[in-house]
Design an enzyme around this catalytic site. Structure first.
Site, short mmCIF file in Angstrom:
data_model
loop_
_atom_site.label_atom_id
_atom_site.label_comp_id
_atom_site.label_asym_id
_atom_site.label_seq_id
_atom_site.Cartn_x
_atom_site.Cartn_y
_atom_site.Cartn_z
N ASP A 85 -22.63 -77.64 -8.51
CA ASP A 85 -21.32 -76.99 -8.27
C ASP A 85 -21.93 -75.28 -7.66
OD1 ASP A 85 -22.37 -76.64 -10.87
OD2 ASP A 85 -21.02 -75.29 -11.12
N GLU A 146 -22.20 -75.84 -14.01
CA GLU A 146 -22.56 -74.85 -14.53
C GLU A 146 -22.52 -73.46 -14.27
OE1 GLU A 146 -26.24 -72.03 -14.37
OE2 GLU A 146 -24.81 -72.68 -12.64
#
Length: 377
Positions: A85, A146
């Site tokens: 991400d 994250e």
């Protein structure tokens, strides 16, 4: 065979990376993250890995776990840990387009951390091409959240890491090419200010603005920042109509703490926030916490020494540093599992429209990763 003989070509690595960067994958867009995991899963399958898709939860995207075939499969080995991400919304490529400028390459998520993730695959591919086996079994885990503190994947990361002897994290290298052997704690909080609504034109004085109260709180919160702990308000949302005195405003705060005492201080300070304006109140909800990862674990020190010696043999030096930017290495390092972070590419501009990598760092860092994979036991 020496590590210098392994074949790494920056242009080839960039060619593999470009589709990953073109597949924008902001954390909150689960479909976009899913498309990124599709690309990564295919590339891992081409390496001969057994690839498992792990369904996302809490509104976040899926994760990938891949295991490279190995004679010692099932015994504790090496976990390669990365996230797919990014902080960049879909459409950022229109502003931060993939481009080369001198020795740099630009693109959203290229530095943090798709470049480092691709280095893991490049290292494994080079070892396979040279018929050099890894000493230990290798698992790759790509996660999906994250950038917002890993609220849905912390348990997955910790459980997987506990099955391994080492954790290697190719987050971006430090500015001088150094690696990360400790990370400060990161805590997040959601704040809400509650006011009293009224008609902003006809009865302004009858209301109590949640937005005005939040403005006071932001100045107070950021005014508490020092060397440690630090406080930063990154998101603010409030109001629905310009002719209504706002009854609700929300904000998100990130704090960094160098020590456990600093983290406790930050937590107490946030819990102690009180409204200033008459008719207002404040609520604080703790969010995800990245625990303090302190240096000193003997296994971690041996892991860093191995990387330092490999780098010296390749003609460059890597310093050991602590970092204020959190990563999933916080979790594994705090558990006492030997962890080495910051093994990714050199570059700069993470989380900005100047995000880039230094192209020449690709073969150098891939070769270092390959050396660790080949020699750790």
């Amino acid at each position: 065979m020496t590590l210098d003989a392994l074949r790494f070509d920056a242009a080839t690595i960039l060619e593999s990376l470009r589709p990953w960067v073109a597949c924008e994958s902001p954390t909150w867009d689960t479909a976009a993250v899913g498309r990124m995991m599709d690309l990564a899963g295919r590339d891992l399958a081409l390496l001969g890995a057994s690839v498992e898709r792990i369904p996302g939860r809490m509104g976040f995207g899926d994760c990938l776990r891949a295991r490279i075939p190995h004679p010692r499969a099932g015994t504790p080995g090496i976990l390669l840990l990365g996230h797919m991400d990014t902080v960049h919304p879909v459409g950022t490529l229109g502003t931060l387009a993939w481009r080369h400028d001198g020795g740099r390459c630009y693109g959203p998520g290229l530095f943090d951390m798709k470049g480092g993730n691709m280095l893991m695959l490049a290292a494994l591919r080079a070892l396979q091409d040279a018929a050099v086996p890894t000493a230990l079994p290798v698992t790759i885990l790509f996660t999906s959240d994250e950038e917002v503190g890993s609220p849905s994947t912390r348990d997955l990361i910790e459980a997987e890491a506990a099955r391994h002897r080492y954790v290697l994290v190719p987050e971006p290298a430090r500015a001088d090419g150094g690696v990360v052997v400790a990370r400060y704690a990161i805590a997040r909080y959601r704040i809400a200010t509650h006011g009293r609504p009224s008609h902003a034109g006809a009865q302004l004085a009858a209301g109590a603005s949640a937005i005005r109260e939040m403005a006071r709180q932001i100045l107070a919160i950021e005014g508490m920042s020092g060397d440690s702990p630090t406080y930063s308000v990154g998101i603010v949302r409030g109001g629905a109509w310009s002719n209504c005195v706002a009854m609700l405003c929300e904000a998100e705060v990130l704090t960094m703490a160098r020590t456990a005492a600093d983290l406790a201080q930050a937590d107490a300070a946030m819990a102690g926030l009180r409204a200033v304006g008459e008719g207002c109140r404040v609520t604080v909800t703790p969010g995800p916490v990245r625990p303090l990862w302190e240096r000193g674990n003997p296994g971690g020190e041996r892991l860093y020494a191995a990387a330092r010696d490999l780098a010296a043999g390749l003609g460059f030096a890597i310093t050991a540093q602590a970092s204020g930017g959190g990563s999933d290495g916080n979790f594994t390092g705090a558990l006492g599992i030997p962890t080495l972070d910051g093994l990714g590419v050199r570059g700069d501009g993470a989380h900005t429209l100047e995000e880039h990598i230094v192209i020449d760092s690709l073969p150098e860092r891939a070769r270092l990763l390959a050396g660790l994979l080949a020699t750790l036991d």
